[in-house]
Structures are given as structure tokens and as C-alpha cells.
Write an enzyme that holds these catalytic residues in place. Structure first.
Site, PDB file in Angstrom:
ATOM      1  N   ARG A 259       7.793  -8.898  15.338  1.00  0.00           N
ATOM      2  CA  ARG A 259       8.138  -7.532  14.909  1.00  0.00           C
ATOM      3  C   ARG A 259       7.163  -6.538  15.546  1.00  0.00           C
ATOM      4  O   ARG A 259       5.944  -6.754  15.512  1.00  0.00           O
ATOM      5  CB  ARG A 259       8.065  -7.445  13.374  1.00  0.00           C
ATOM      6  CG  ARG A 259       8.321  -6.038  12.825  1.00  0.00           C
ATOM      7  CD  ARG A 259       8.259  -6.034  11.295  1.00  0.00           C
ATOM      8  NE  ARG A 259       8.141  -4.686  10.810  1.00  0.00           N
ATOM      9  CZ  ARG A 259       9.160  -3.888  10.489  1.00  0.00           C
ATOM     10  NH1 ARG A 259      10.400  -4.339  10.587  1.00  0.00           N
ATOM     11  NH2 ARG A 259       8.961  -2.661  10.076  1.00  0.00           N
TER      12      ARG A 259
ATOM     13  N   HIS B 180       4.827   0.101  -0.057  1.00  0.00           N
ATOM     14  CA  HIS B 180       5.569  -0.751   0.868  1.00  0.00           C
ATOM     15  C   HIS B 180       4.664  -1.843   1.424  1.00  0.00           C
ATOM     16  O   HIS B 180       3.432  -1.781   1.277  1.00  0.00           O
ATOM     17  CB  HIS B 180       6.215   0.083   1.992  1.00  0.00           C
ATOM     18  CG  HIS B 180       5.260   0.961   2.753  1.00  0.00           C
ATOM     19  ND1 HIS B 180       4.693   2.104   2.227  1.00  0.00           N
ATOM     20  CD2 HIS B 180       4.759   0.868   4.009  1.00  0.00           C
ATOM     21  CE1 HIS B 180       3.901   2.668   3.123  1.00  0.00           C
ATOM     22  NE2 HIS B 180       3.914   1.936   4.209  1.00  0.00           N
TER      23      HIS B 180
ATOM     24  N   ASP C 152       0.858   5.159   1.882  1.00  0.00           N
ATOM     25  CA  ASP C 152       0.215   5.877   2.982  1.00  0.00           C
ATOM     26  C   ASP C 152      -0.437   7.141   2.423  1.00  0.00           C
ATOM     27  O   ASP C 152       0.175   7.846   1.626  1.00  0.00           O
ATOM     28  CB  ASP C 152       1.248   6.280   4.048  1.00  0.00           C
ATOM     29  CG  ASP C 152       1.875   5.061   4.709  1.00  0.00           C
ATOM     30  OD1 ASP C 152       1.275   3.977   4.645  1.00  0.00           O
ATOM     31  OD2 ASP C 152       2.973   5.212   5.278  1.00  0.00           O
TER      32      ASP C 152
ATOM     33  N   HIS D  76       0.848  -1.201   0.000  1.00  0.00           N
ATOM     34  CA  HIS D  76       0.000   0.000   0.000  1.00  0.00           C
ATOM     35  C   HIS D  76       0.877   1.243   0.000  1.00  0.00           C
ATOM     36  O   HIS D  76       2.082   1.164   0.219  1.00  0.00           O
ATOM     37  CB  HIS D  76      -0.902   0.018   1.249  1.00  0.00           C
ATOM     38  CG  HIS D  76      -0.151   0.194   2.533  1.00  0.00           C
ATOM     39  ND1 HIS D  76       0.603  -0.809   3.109  1.00  0.00           N
ATOM     40  CD2 HIS D  76      -0.011   1.273   3.344  1.00  0.00           C
ATOM     41  CE1 HIS D  76       1.163  -0.367   4.208  1.00  0.00           C
ATOM     42  NE2 HIS D  76       0.821   0.904   4.389  1.00  0.00           N
TER      43      HIS D  76
HETATM   44  C1  GA4 Z   1      -2.549   3.058   5.430  1.00  0.00           C
HETATM   45  C2  GA4 Z   1      -1.789   4.020   6.373  1.00  0.00           C
HETATM   46  C3  GA4 Z   1      -2.288   3.953   7.834  1.00  0.00           C
HETATM   47  O1  GA4 Z   1      -1.832   2.751   8.453  1.00  0.00           O
HETATM   48  C4  GA4 Z   1      -3.833   3.986   7.893  1.00  0.00           C
HETATM   49  C5  GA4 Z   1      -4.350   2.773   7.141  1.00  0.00           C
HETATM   50  C6  GA4 Z   1      -5.876   2.536   7.120  1.00  0.00           C
HETATM   51  C7  GA4 Z   1      -6.332   1.564   8.229  1.00  0.00           C
HETATM   52  O2  GA4 Z   1      -5.554   0.704   8.657  1.00  0.00           O
HETATM   53  O3  GA4 Z   1      -7.498   1.672   8.612  1.00  0.00           O
HETATM   54  C8  GA4 Z   1      -6.195   2.015   5.705  1.00  0.00           C
HETATM   55  C9  GA4 Z   1      -4.907   2.281   4.848  1.00  0.00           C
HETATM   56  C10 GA4 Z   1      -4.048   3.189   5.713  1.00  0.00           C
HETATM   57  C11 GA4 Z   1      -5.237   2.939   3.491  1.00  0.00           C
HETATM   58  C12 GA4 Z   1      -6.501   2.341   2.777  1.00  0.00           C
HETATM   59  C13 GA4 Z   1      -7.598   1.917   3.782  1.00  0.00           C
HETATM   60  C14 GA4 Z   1      -7.418   2.706   5.075  1.00  0.00           C
HETATM   61  C15 GA4 Z   1      -6.617   0.555   5.588  1.00  0.00           C
HETATM   62  C16 GA4 Z   1      -7.310   0.529   4.262  1.00  0.00           C
HETATM   63  C17 GA4 Z   1      -7.583  -0.590   3.582  1.00  0.00           C
HETATM   64  C18 GA4 Z   1      -4.316   4.090   9.337  1.00  0.00           C
HETATM   65  C19 GA4 Z   1      -4.337   5.065   6.978  1.00  0.00           C
HETATM   66  O4  GA4 Z   1      -4.588   6.217   7.290  1.00  0.00           O
HETATM   67  O5  GA4 Z   1      -4.480   4.572   5.711  1.00  0.00           O
END
Ligand code: GA4
Length: 340
Positions: free
Chosen positions: A282, A272, A223, A221
Site C-alpha cells: 500500500r 483512523h 490527525d 490516531h
Molecule cells: C499524525 C498525523 C501526521 O502523520 C503527523 C504524525 C506525527 C509523526 O509521524 O511524527 C505524530 C502523529 C501525527 C501525532 C502524535 C505524534 C506525532 C506521531 C506521534 C506519535 C506527521 C503529525 O503531524 O501528527
């Protein structure tokens, strides 16, 4: 990503990726020493080339890091029912295997928190009773120091890009309405029955002596936030995707921070993922610096030439986040806002 197979594990399905049997660490991750005068130009170069770099001499006290790590380990070692008292991660609380709301699953458990310590206390007190002062103060100290470093990095970046004022990005993190998030992840050792290291195509035989398959801890994914600052214990698993599409393993370094920055399409946030480890546990802690929800996300005028057209429609951080949370982990989140 090459998803070679997925197999039901009780109710969940984990993803597998094809990897090499021996982990070779990528030696080319840019290292930025925040105390060196050349760091601003090196940050720009690292953002252009990788969207990812390691920071040393970051100023976050080792004591704050160790205290939070120990509190985090304490939290994750609690019985499941106890951890679940922090509530479901919608959007803040304890999550186990399920990531987001759209079917992503990983070999991971996590705690999603805000940067509002009173709110976090309300989440944590059902878990620990009134006895979470140490956790609360460790979180407060660590987050304060990491936000300071995040601002320093963003200001160096602005200086390197000759953007004025230099706090144009850092002020978004300092805003009292800043929508920043804090994440604690625990990737337990992955049991052997979930990571068969023979036969990746189900034909009963080895297909390649050098290849195996690894269980995905946190799927690939990008961020969505402006900046992410990750610190982990000394365990491998983090991988980044290079511009040529190849995945490389990031050498672990528990004393440093790994940072990725995203800025209006000029610097794309690096793709990443984290692979599960068969032997070691981890633990990672990530500060995601986001702007206030009402903030318009648009190219910085000082980065655009008069003839340049913006690639993206104007949208607020609220619009972008809403759309991001409706997506799957691996989706391209900016495409939705691209002019066609
Ligand atoms: C990725 C970055 C952060 O960890 C996060 C993630 C969020 C979640 O875990 O709820 C998301 C992911 C993240 C992006 C797309 C969506 C939302 C999981 C997911 C499938 C907390 C964020 O802000 O976006």
C-alpha cells in the site's frame, strides 16, 4: 482498539488488533462531488456525522497523481541505506517502523516532507545525487493541486456553516508561514510469520472461525492539523472508527481523496488506523494542512452563541503541536487543553 497481543519481531514490537477474517467494506462513507452545488451542505453533514468523507471531481490531475506515485514507488524500492540518507524524521526525513518519538511502531516505512520545496531538495539530494528533478517537480505539482483543493473544501465548509469571510480557514493554509506537512507512506506486504491467523490468545486453538488478528501498519490516531487529504493506491487497509466505537474498513479508491477535518471541537478529527496487508503493497500520500505556528487556536466567534463558553483554553498551534509530538499515537490530544 483491542490490542490482543504483541510479539517481538527482532527489536521491534508490532501491535495486533482483532479483526474479521473477511474484509467487509463500509458502504456509508459520504461522497462529495466538488462540482455539485449541494456539496457545501453535504460537507457540513459529513463533518458532523463522520468527520470523514470521500471527494470526487476534486480537480487534482490524474497525471500529477500517477507521476508522484511512480516517483514514490521508486524511492521506497531503493536499498535501506540509500533511503536513510534522507535523514531521520525529526521532524522531516525517512522513517522505518518507528512512528513519532514515543515508542509507537508500525508495519510501515515513510518519508515526511515539508511544503518548502528547497528544504525537501536538501533532504532528497543525498539520496539521489543531483538527479531528483522529477521527484521534486512531481511533489511540487501534486502539493500545489492538493492545497488548492483543500482550500476549496474549507471554503465550502465555511459557506455551509455561514461563516464569513469564507476564507477564514483556507487563508491559514495559503499563509506563507503555514505549517503544513506532506507524508508518503509505504506499507509492504506483511510476511506470514508476522501475521499468524490462528490462535489469538496463545492457547493453541482457533477461538472463533470469523476472527483473526491483523498486524497494525499505522496505529489508531487522530490527525492534529486542520485538514488531511489522503490518496492511496488501490489497496485496502484504511479503517475509521465510527461514533459507536466500531472500526470499519474504507473501500479503496485510487482516483479519489479521503478527507478529514477538525475544527475547534465542533468537528472532531476522525480516529483512523491502517492494517497491514499480507499480499499487496500500500502506498499513500497525505497532505496535512496546518496554520502558522503563531496562530491562536480558538472557536470561531461566528460559531459560538453569546451564552456559550469555550471548552478549551486558548493556545497557539505551536503549543498544540508541541504537546501532540510529546504524545503517543493513540492519545487524546485535545484533553490537555480542556478546561477541567
Ligand atoms: C499524525 C498525523 C501526521 O502523520 C503527523 C504524525 C506525527 C509523526 O509521524 O511524527 C505524530 C502523529 C501525527 C501525532 C502524535 C505524534 C506525532 C506521531 C506521534 C506519535 C506527521 C503529525 O503531524 O501528527
Amino acid at each position: 482498539m483491542v490490542v490482543v497481543s504483541s510479539k517481538p519481531a527482532k527489536t521491534e514490537q508490532y501491535s495486533y488488533v482483532k479483526t474479521s477474517k473477511t474484509t467487509t467494506f463500509f458502504p456509508g462513507i459520504p461522497v462529495i462531488d466538488l462540482k455539485k452545488p449541494e456539496s457545501k451542505n453535504m460537507i457540513v453533514k459529513a463533518c458532523e456525522e463522520f468527520g470523514f468523507f470521500k471527494v470526487v471531481n476534486h480537480g487534482v490531475p490524474m497525471k500529477a497523481i500517477c507521476e508522484l506515485e511512480s516517483e514514490t514507488e521508486g524511492f521506497f524500492s531503493l536499498p535501506l541505506e540509500q533511503k536513510q540518507k534522507a535523514g531521520t524524521p525529526n521532524p522531516f526525513g525517512y522513517g522505518n517502523k518507528r512512528i513519532g518519538r514515543n515508542g509507537d511502531v508500525g508495519w510501515v516505512e515513510y518519508l515526511l516532507l515539508t511544503t518548502n520545496h528547497d528544504y525537501n531538495s536538501r533532504r532528497l539530494s543525498p539520496v539521489f545525487g543531483t538527479n531528483h528533478d522529477k521527484f521534486r517537480s512531481a511533489l511540487k505539482e501534486y502539493m500545489g493541486a492538493v492545497r488548492k483543493m483543500a482550500c476549496e473544501v474549507l471554503e465550502l465548509l465555511a459557506e455551509g456553516l455561514k461563516i464569513e469571510p469564507k476564507n477564514v480557514l483556507s487563508k491559514l493554509l495559503m499563509d506563507k508561514e503555514s505549517d503544513s506537512i506532506f507524508r508518503l507512506n509505504h506499507y509492504p506486504p506483511c510476511p506470514p510469520h508476522l501475521q499468524p491467523n490462528n490462535n489469538i490468545n496463545g492457547n493453541g486453538g482457533e477461538i472463533d472461525n470469523n476472527n483473526t488478528k491483523s498486524v497494525v501498519g499505522f496505529g489508531e490516531h487522530t490527525d492534529p492539523q486542520i485538514i488531511s487529504l489522503l490518496r492511496s493506491n488501490n489497496t485496502s487497509g484504511l479503517q475509521i472508527c465510527l461514533k459507536d466505537g466500531s472500526w470499519v474498513s474504507v473501500p479503496p479508491d485510487h482516483t479519489s481523496f479521503f478527507i478529514n477535518v477538525m475544527s475547534n471541537g465542533r468537528f472532531k478529527s476522525v480516529r483512523h488506523r491502517v492494517l497491514a496487508n499480507g499480499l499487496q503493497s500500500r502506498v499513500s500520500m497525505i497532505y496535512f494542512g496546518g496554520p502558522p505556528l503563531t496562530q491562536t487556536i480558538a472557536p470561531l466567534p461566528s460559531l459560538m452563541q453569546p451564552k456559550d463558553m469555550s471548552l478549551y483554553k486558548h493556545f497557539t498551534w505551536f503549543d498544540y503541536k508541541k504537546s501532540a509530538y510529546a504524545s503517543r499515537l493513540a492519545d487524546n490530544r485535545l484533553a490537555h487543553f480542556h478546561y477541567t
